[in-house]
Structures are given as structure tokens and as C-alpha cells.
Design a protein around this motif. Structure first.
Motif, PDB file in Angstrom:
ATOM      1  N   ARG A 127     -35.981 -22.835   3.781  1.00 38.31           N
ATOM      2  CA  ARG A 127     -35.974 -23.816   4.861  1.00 38.31           C
ATOM      3  C   ARG A 127     -34.919 -23.494   5.924  1.00 38.31           C
ATOM      4  NH1 ARG A 127     -36.911 -28.245   0.197  1.00 38.31           N
ATOM      5  NH2 ARG A 127     -35.756 -26.627  -0.886  1.00 38.31           N
ATOM      6  N   LYS A 128     -34.072 -22.541   5.588  1.00 36.20           N
ATOM      7  CA  LYS A 128     -33.030 -22.156   6.530  1.00 36.20           C
ATOM      8  C   LYS A 128     -33.110 -20.683   6.928  1.00 36.20           C
ATOM      9  CE  LYS A 128     -29.742 -25.546   4.685  1.00 36.20           C
ATOM     10  NZ  LYS A 128     -28.399 -25.722   4.037  1.00 36.20           N
ATOM     11  N   ASP A 129     -33.734 -19.876   6.090  1.00 33.07           N
ATOM     12  CA  ASP A 129     -33.758 -18.425   6.321  1.00 33.07           C
ATOM     13  C   ASP A 129     -35.203 -17.935   6.290  1.00 33.07           C
ATOM     14  OD1 ASP A 129     -33.493 -15.672   6.333  1.00 33.07           O
ATOM     15  OD2 ASP A 129     -31.893 -15.629   4.821  1.00 33.07           O
ATOM     16  N   GLU A 130     -35.711 -17.522   7.425  1.00 32.57           N
ATOM     17  CA  GLU A 130     -37.104 -17.065   7.506  1.00 32.57           C
ATOM     18  C   GLU A 130     -37.340 -15.777   6.735  1.00 32.57           C
ATOM     19  OE1 GLU A 130     -38.124 -16.725  11.569  1.00 32.57           O
ATOM     20  OE2 GLU A 130     -38.163 -18.892  11.959  1.00 32.57           O
ATOM     21  N   THR A 131     -36.272 -15.051   6.427  1.00 36.65           N
ATOM     22  CA  THR A 131     -36.436 -13.790   5.700  1.00 36.65           C
ATOM     23  C   THR A 131     -36.404 -13.985   4.184  1.00 36.65           C
ATOM     24  OG1 THR A 131     -34.047 -13.300   5.648  1.00 36.65           O
ATOM     25  CG2 THR A 131     -35.284 -12.605   7.598  1.00 36.65           C
ATOM     26  N   ALA A 132     -36.226 -15.224   3.735  1.00 37.79           N
ATOM     27  CA  ALA A 132     -36.168 -15.494   2.289  1.00 37.79           C
ATOM     28  C   ALA A 132     -37.467 -15.065   1.614  1.00 37.79           C
ATOM     29  CB  ALA A 132     -35.915 -16.972   2.045  1.00 37.79           C
ATOM     30  N   LYS A 133     -37.338 -14.402   0.483  1.00 41.29           N
ATOM     31  CA  LYS A 133     -38.506 -13.922  -0.255  1.00 41.29           C
ATOM     32  C   LYS A 133     -38.692 -14.711  -1.545  1.00 41.29           C
ATOM     33  CE  LYS A 133     -38.202  -9.155   1.456  1.00 41.29           C
ATOM     34  NZ  LYS A 133     -38.077  -7.728   1.062  1.00 41.29           N
ATOM     35  N   HIS A 134     -39.926 -15.075  -1.793  1.00 42.45           N
ATOM     36  CA  HIS A 134     -40.274 -15.769  -3.036  1.00 42.45           C
ATOM     37  C   HIS A 134     -40.361 -14.758  -4.168  1.00 42.45           C
ATOM     38  CE1 HIS A 134     -43.163 -17.455  -6.011  1.00 42.45           C
ATOM     39  NE2 HIS A 134     -42.492 -18.569  -5.776  1.00 42.45           N
ATOM     40  N   LEU A 135     -39.829 -15.119  -5.335  1.00 42.21           N
ATOM     41  CA  LEU A 135     -39.871 -14.249  -6.513  1.00 42.21           C
ATOM     42  C   LEU A 135     -40.889 -14.812  -7.503  1.00 42.21           C
ATOM     43  CD1 LEU A 135     -36.035 -13.658  -7.029  1.00 42.21           C
ATOM     44  CD2 LEU A 135     -37.660 -12.269  -5.733  1.00 42.21           C
ATOM     45  N   PRO A 136     -42.067 -14.211  -7.613  1.00 41.65           N
ATOM     46  CA  PRO A 136     -43.095 -14.749  -8.516  1.00 41.65           C
ATOM     47  C   PRO A 136     -42.763 -14.566  -9.988  1.00 41.65           C
ATOM     48  CG  PRO A 136     -43.854 -12.712  -7.514  1.00 41.65           C
ATOM     49  CD  PRO A 136     -42.571 -13.056  -6.834  1.00 41.65           C
TER      50      PRO A 136
ATOM     51  N   GLN B  38     -52.560 -28.702 -12.867  1.00 44.12           N
ATOM     52  CA  GLN B  38     -53.866 -28.126 -12.547  1.00 44.12           C
ATOM     53  C   GLN B  38     -53.722 -27.104 -11.439  1.00 44.12           C
ATOM     54  OE1 GLN B  38     -57.101 -28.803 -14.017  1.00 44.12           O
ATOM     55  NE2 GLN B  38     -57.345 -26.869 -12.892  1.00 44.12           N
ATOM     56  N   ALA B  39     -52.812 -27.368 -10.497  1.00 44.72           N
ATOM     57  CA  ALA B  39     -52.581 -26.414  -9.414  1.00 44.72           C
ATOM     58  C   ALA B  39     -52.091 -25.079  -9.964  1.00 44.72           C
ATOM     59  CB  ALA B  39     -51.570 -26.983  -8.418  1.00 44.72           C
ATOM     60  N   LEU B  40     -51.245 -25.128 -11.000  1.00 43.36           N
ATOM     61  CA  LEU B  40     -50.768 -23.884 -11.613  1.00 43.36           C
ATOM     62  C   LEU B  40     -51.912 -23.137 -12.289  1.00 43.36           C
ATOM     63  CD1 LEU B  40     -47.353 -25.050 -13.139  1.00 43.36           C
ATOM     64  CD2 LEU B  40     -47.702 -23.507 -11.205  1.00 43.36           C
ATOM     65  N   VAL B  41     -52.796 -23.867 -12.945  1.00 48.23           N
ATOM     66  CA  VAL B  41     -53.970 -23.234 -13.550  1.00 48.23           C
ATOM     67  C   VAL B  41     -54.816 -22.560 -12.472  1.00 48.23           C
ATOM     68  CG1 VAL B  41     -56.140 -23.680 -14.765  1.00 48.23           C
ATOM     69  CG2 VAL B  41     -54.036 -24.792 -15.529  1.00 48.23           C
ATOM     70  N   ASP B  42     -54.871 -23.171 -11.303  1.00 48.33           N
ATOM     71  CA  ASP B  42     -55.686 -22.643 -10.204  1.00 48.33           C
ATOM     72  C   ASP B  42     -54.978 -21.550  -9.417  1.00 48.33           C
ATOM     73  OD1 ASP B  42     -57.639 -24.459 -10.917  1.00 48.33           O
ATOM     74  OD2 ASP B  42     -57.006 -25.959  -9.450  1.00 48.33           O
ATOM     75  N   GLY B  43     -53.739 -21.208  -9.835  1.00 44.86           N
ATOM     76  CA  GLY B  43     -53.056 -20.098  -9.194  1.00 44.86           C
ATOM     77  C   GLY B  43     -52.011 -20.463  -8.170  1.00 44.86           C
ATOM     78  N   ALA B  44     -51.518 -21.708  -8.181  1.00 45.48           N
ATOM     79  CA  ALA B  44     -50.491 -22.113  -7.222  1.00 45.48           C
ATOM     80  C   ALA B  44     -49.239 -21.261  -7.380  1.00 45.48           C
ATOM     81  CB  ALA B  44     -50.138 -23.587  -7.420  1.00 45.48           C
TER      82      ALA B  44
ATOM     83  N   ASP C 184     -39.281 -29.787  -6.057  1.00 45.57           N
ATOM     84  CA  ASP C 184     -39.854 -29.928  -4.724  1.00 45.57           C
ATOM     85  C   ASP C 184     -39.921 -28.573  -4.017  1.00 45.57           C
ATOM     86  OD1 ASP C 184     -37.179 -29.497  -4.144  1.00 45.57           O
ATOM     87  OD2 ASP C 184     -37.194 -30.809  -2.393  1.00 45.57           O
ATOM     88  N   ILE C 185     -39.774 -27.512  -4.790  1.00 44.94           N
ATOM     89  CA  ILE C 185     -39.862 -26.160  -4.256  1.00 44.94           C
ATOM     90  C   ILE C 185     -40.708 -25.330  -5.216  1.00 44.94           C
ATOM     91  CG2 ILE C 185     -37.784 -25.283  -5.396  1.00 44.94           C
ATOM     92  CD1 ILE C 185     -37.125 -23.825  -2.729  1.00 44.94           C
ATOM     93  N   ASP C 186     -41.430 -24.349  -4.710  1.00 46.15           N
ATOM     94  CA  ASP C 186     -42.405 -23.622  -5.533  1.00 46.15           C
ATOM     95  C   ASP C 186     -41.834 -22.382  -6.214  1.00 46.15           C
ATOM     96  OD1 ASP C 186     -42.093 -22.096  -3.290  1.00 46.15           O
ATOM     97  OD2 ASP C 186     -44.179 -22.241  -2.610  1.00 46.15           O
ATOM     98  N   GLY C 187     -40.556 -22.426  -6.536  1.00 48.91           N
ATOM     99  CA  GLY C 187     -39.977 -21.329  -7.296  1.00 48.91           C
ATOM    100  C   GLY C 187     -38.641 -20.888  -6.742  1.00 48.91           C
ATOM    101  N   LEU C 188     -38.223 -19.723  -7.186  1.00 50.08           N
ATOM    102  CA  LEU C 188     -36.936 -19.159  -6.788  1.00 50.08           C
ATOM    103  C   LEU C 188     -37.118 -18.235  -5.593  1.00 50.08           C
ATOM    104  CD1 LEU C 188     -33.900 -18.756  -7.399  1.00 50.08           C
ATOM    105  CD2 LEU C 188     -34.564 -16.860  -8.901  1.00 50.08           C
TER     106      LEU C 188
ATOM    107  N   MET D 135     -50.744 -15.932  -8.300  1.00 49.90           N
ATOM    108  CA  MET D 135     -50.500 -15.623  -9.723  1.00 49.90           C
ATOM    109  C   MET D 135     -51.603 -16.239 -10.565  1.00 49.90           C
ATOM    110  SD  MET D 135     -47.120 -16.414 -12.016  1.00 49.90           S
ATOM    111  CE  MET D 135     -46.273 -15.036 -11.262  1.00 49.90           C
ATOM    112  N   GLY D 136     -52.007 -15.569 -11.617  1.00 52.01           N
ATOM    113  CA  GLY D 136     -53.055 -16.073 -12.488  1.00 52.01           C
ATOM    114  C   GLY D 136     -52.607 -17.277 -13.280  1.00 52.01           C
ATOM    115  N   ASN D 137     -53.447 -17.738 -14.187  1.00 50.16           N
ATOM    116  CA  ASN D 137     -53.160 -18.938 -14.967  1.00 50.16           C
ATOM    117  C   ASN D 137     -51.932 -18.741 -15.846  1.00 50.16           C
ATOM    118  OD1 ASN D 137     -53.175 -21.231 -16.508  1.00 50.16           O
ATOM    119  ND2 ASN D 137     -55.047 -20.722 -17.621  1.00 50.16           N
ATOM    120  N   VAL D 138     -50.865 -19.452 -15.521  1.00 49.43           N
ATOM    121  CA  VAL D 138     -49.614 -19.273 -16.256  1.00 49.43           C
ATOM    122  C   VAL D 138     -49.652 -19.941 -17.628  1.00 49.43           C
ATOM    123  CG1 VAL D 138     -48.227 -19.018 -14.172  1.00 49.43           C
ATOM    124  CG2 VAL D 138     -48.618 -21.301 -15.114  1.00 49.43           C
TER     125      VAL D 138
END
Length: 395
Positions: free
Chosen positions: A185-194, A253-259, A175-179, A1-4
Motif C-alpha cells: 500500500r506504500k511501495d509499488e515495487t513490493a512483490k508478493h511471495l506465493p 472457498q476462494a483459496l480452493v478456487d486459487g485466490a 486483511d492482506i493476501d500474504g507476505l 496458486m492451485g488448491n492449497v
């Protein structure tokens, strides 16, 4: 994702206890805080004002009182908070000073953001601090707030603060990068929602499936449920919200860099949301009748000054909603008054510079500041002059 943070003018950063305080030692993670302070400097250099909502007072204070390794009673938590808040204040003061910034401590209870008069006082103080270049560091006033009058977690406190000061961006460091659709950590099919554009029932239901491990245990009380509750508050106030990982140094800074993160988009801008809220205030306590010149000034986005008021009708207190009527009696606006009806009657028709001599104290220059005024013909629109002066102090 670009600079939020692109276009952000006022940013609230929420920091949880698990990020700020080493849970085994009960000490502030100074290196992490120093890196975060450099991130604050980065945002300030980009033209954004920054507020910090910080947990950690109980976690930092319990060690000093010998209260580690067991659950705490309410009065023990309050005692720990009283001790820990001093530790946190010093840590923030030193870390921000290293970047050339002045830290300002503010302790809030729910009434400070929800009761109109206290809301206006807190808002005015915070905006004045921002205008003077300070970095407000805000926490719940745990030493006086009981279980019945607490926010319960700083996710919701941060959202309340963000809407109170018309912030455009709220960042919840976790401690998690979003929703995710499920616990990754329990379900390999879990999808990140940007991006989340709407808080649908399906989105809200995901909160129960996603734990935030560091914040579920240790000293913190938050989790994904409270983060989505915070999203409801923030988005309703026109403030976008971001859930991002904060464990590593320089998380902003990580978010600015696209984390990777999740951005919850707001349907309208902060000023428009605030004005819509004001316009919806029921049971106005009184009316301020203005002259033609003042009516024209209000239509152009100006504040209501005492000089333009010709009559005060009704009895009201500072912070109450009042109607503003033109010379013909037609209702023009609804606003939150900076003066009681008793004081307003003494200063109507007078210049703002005369207020201190008339009332005996240095009050606001405006009877109703433009940020606290909603033109009835403009309900739902964004006032141009207010929007461009987002960084200006309350008059």
C-alpha cells in the motif's frame, strides 16, 4: 496458486477480531460468519476436520458494558471478554448449526498447550470432539489470563493449537493476501511471495515492513510480525501455514478456487515432528518394562497397553516423559504416559477393560498412546499407522 487444501486432513482456521466484529457497532458480522460456516462445510465435505481459533470476545463484549471508544485496563478487558464470549459462542453455535455441525467452545491459556499434563488433557479433549464430528471453537481465556501469562495474540495461539493437535494446515485469515517484500500500500515495487520454503533472516525482516492495517488498529493486536512468529511455531510442528485475505465472504472457498495467498511449507509432517519433539524430551521420570509381544507391537506402530507391561520403575505423574524398555533392558522408546506411576503399577499386566474397576475411574485404554510415543530407532521418521489414523481419537 492451485488448491492449497489438497490432501489436508486437519485444518485450523484463525479469525481475527477485525474480520468477525464490526468495529463501529461492536456486533458480530453474522453474514460473514454464515459464509465462513459454509466454507467449513466445504472443507468437511472434502474429508478435512476443522478447528476454529477465534478472536473477538473483548470486541464483542465491550459495547454491552459501555466500554467503547477508549482504551481498556486489564480488568476491563477481562470483564468485556467474559461478556463477549457468550455472544461469540451463540453466534458460532447458530452459524455452524445451520450447516449441520455442533460447535464446541474451548478456552485456553498458555499453560494448557505448554505444560505436559494440561497439554495432553487439552489435546485429548479436542481430538475427541473432532472424532465426534464437532467443530471446536477456541479462544484465549482472557477472563483469567493476565499480561504475564497471555499468548498476546491469536496468531500464536492458533499455531500452538495446530501443533498440539498435529494439524497439517493452519490458515491465518487477514486483511492482506500474504507476505510481501514491502508494504504494497506504500511501495509499488513490493512483490508478493506465493511460497516461503524457509524462514530466513531476510524473510523475517520483511515483517517489519508490512503492516496489516485492520489488525493494527481497532480491537485486534496482530500484525505480520506475529504471523511470522506463528509460522515458526507451526512449521516446527510439521504444519504448513497460509496467510490469506479474509475480508470477503467465503475466504476458504476462494483459496480452493486459487485466490492469492502465501504458503509457508513445513519441512516434515505433523506426526514426525511430534515424535521428534517427544524423542528429545530429557530427564525421563521413569521406565516401563514391556514383554516381547508388546515390544513387537510397538515396532509395528501400536500403542502401549497395560497388558504388555511387566514392571514400572521410578516415580512419575501423568504426562511425564518415560522410557520404554524391552525384556532385555534395552531402551526402545520414549513416551508421554497417560497414568502416574502409582496408577500404572496397579494396572500393569491387566486388560484395558479392567482399568475402570481397578482404579475407580474411566481412564485411557493405553498407558502410552502411539501418537505420544517415539521409537528411538524411528526418530525423525513418520510412523505409518499413526499417519493414516490422523483423524482417530486418542485412546
Amino acid at each position: 496458486m492451485g488448491n492449497v487444501f489438497k490432501g489436508a486432513k486437519r485444518v485450523v482456521i484463525k479469525i481475527g477480531s477485525a474480520l468477525l466484529v464490526d468495529q463501529s457497532a461492536g456486533t458480530v458480522r453474522r453474514d460473514w460468519l454464515a459464509a465462513l460456516s459454509k466454507d467449513v462445510a466445504m472443507l468437511r465435505a472434502r474429508g478435512a476436520q476443522v478447528l476454529i481459533v477465534s478472536s473477538g470476545s473483548i470486541a464483542a463484549g465491550r459495547r454491552h458494558l459501555g466500554l467503547q471508544n477508549r482504551g481498556l485496563k486489564l480488568e476491563e478487558k477481562q470483564a468485556a471478554a467474559a461478556t463477549g464470549q457468550i455472544t461469540l459462542a451463540h453466534a458460532y453455535q447458530e452459524s455452524l448449526a445451520a450447516e449441520g455441525f455442533t460447535a464446541a467452545q474451548i478456552l485456553l491459556t498458555p499453560g494448557d498447550t505448554e505444560e505436559r499434563r494440561r497439554h495432553l488433557n487439552a489435546r485429548a479433549t479436542i481430538l475427541q470432539l473432532l472424532s465426534l464430528g464437532a467443530v471446536p471453537v477456541i479462544n484465549e481465556n482472557d477472563t483469567v489470563a493476565t499480561a504475564e501469562i497471555r499468548y498476546g495474540d491469536n496468531d500464536r495461539l492458533a499455531a500452538r493449537v495446530a501443533t498440539m493437535v498435529s494439524a497439517d494446515t493452519l490458515v491465518l485469515l487477514s486483511d492482506i493476501d500474504g507476505l510481501y517484500t514491502a508494504d504494497p500500500r506504500k511501495d509499488e515495487t513490493a512483490k508478493h511471495l506465493p511460497v516461503v520454503d524457509r524462514l530466513t533472516p531476510e524473510i523475517l525482516a520483511m515483517a517489519g515492513n508490512v503492516a496489516v492495517s485492520a489488525e493494527r488498529g481497532g480491537f485486534s493486536t496482530g500484525g505480520m510480525v506475529t504471523k511470522l512468529e506463528a509460522a515458526k511455531i507451526a512449521l516446527g510442528g510439521g504444519c504448513r501455514m497460509i496467510i490469506a485475505r479474509g475480508n470477503d465472504p467465503h475466504p476458504l472457498q476462494a483459496l480452493v478456487d486459487g485466490a492469492r495467498c502465501t504458503v509457508f511449507t513445513a519441512p516434515e509432517k505433523p506426526v514426525a515432528a511430534r515424535k521428534r519433539w517427544i524423542a528429545g524430551q530429557l530427564n525421563a521420570s521413569g521406565t516401563l518394562v514391556v514383554d516381547k509381544g508388546a515390544a513387537e507391537a510397538l515396532a509395528n506402530g501400536k500403542s502401549l497397553l497395560p497388558a504388555g507391561v511387566v514392571r514400572v520403575d521410578g516415580a512419575f505423574e501423568r504426562g511425564d516423559p518415560v522410557n520404554v524398555a524391552g525384556p532385555d533392558g534395552n531402551r526402545l522408546a520414549v513416551g508421554l504416559t497417560a497414568y502416574s506411576s502409582t496408577d500404572a503399577e496397579k494396572i500393569v499386566g491387566r486388560q484395558s477393560k479392567e482399568i475402570a474397576d481397578i482404579l475407580g475411574f474411566e481412564g485411557r485404554s493405553a498407558l502410552i498412546h502411539r501418537d505420544d510415543l517415539a521409537l528411538l530407532s524411528d526418530t525423525g521418521k513418520t510412523g505409518r499407522s499413526t499417519e493414516k489414523d490422523l483423524s482417530q481419537p486418542v485412546a
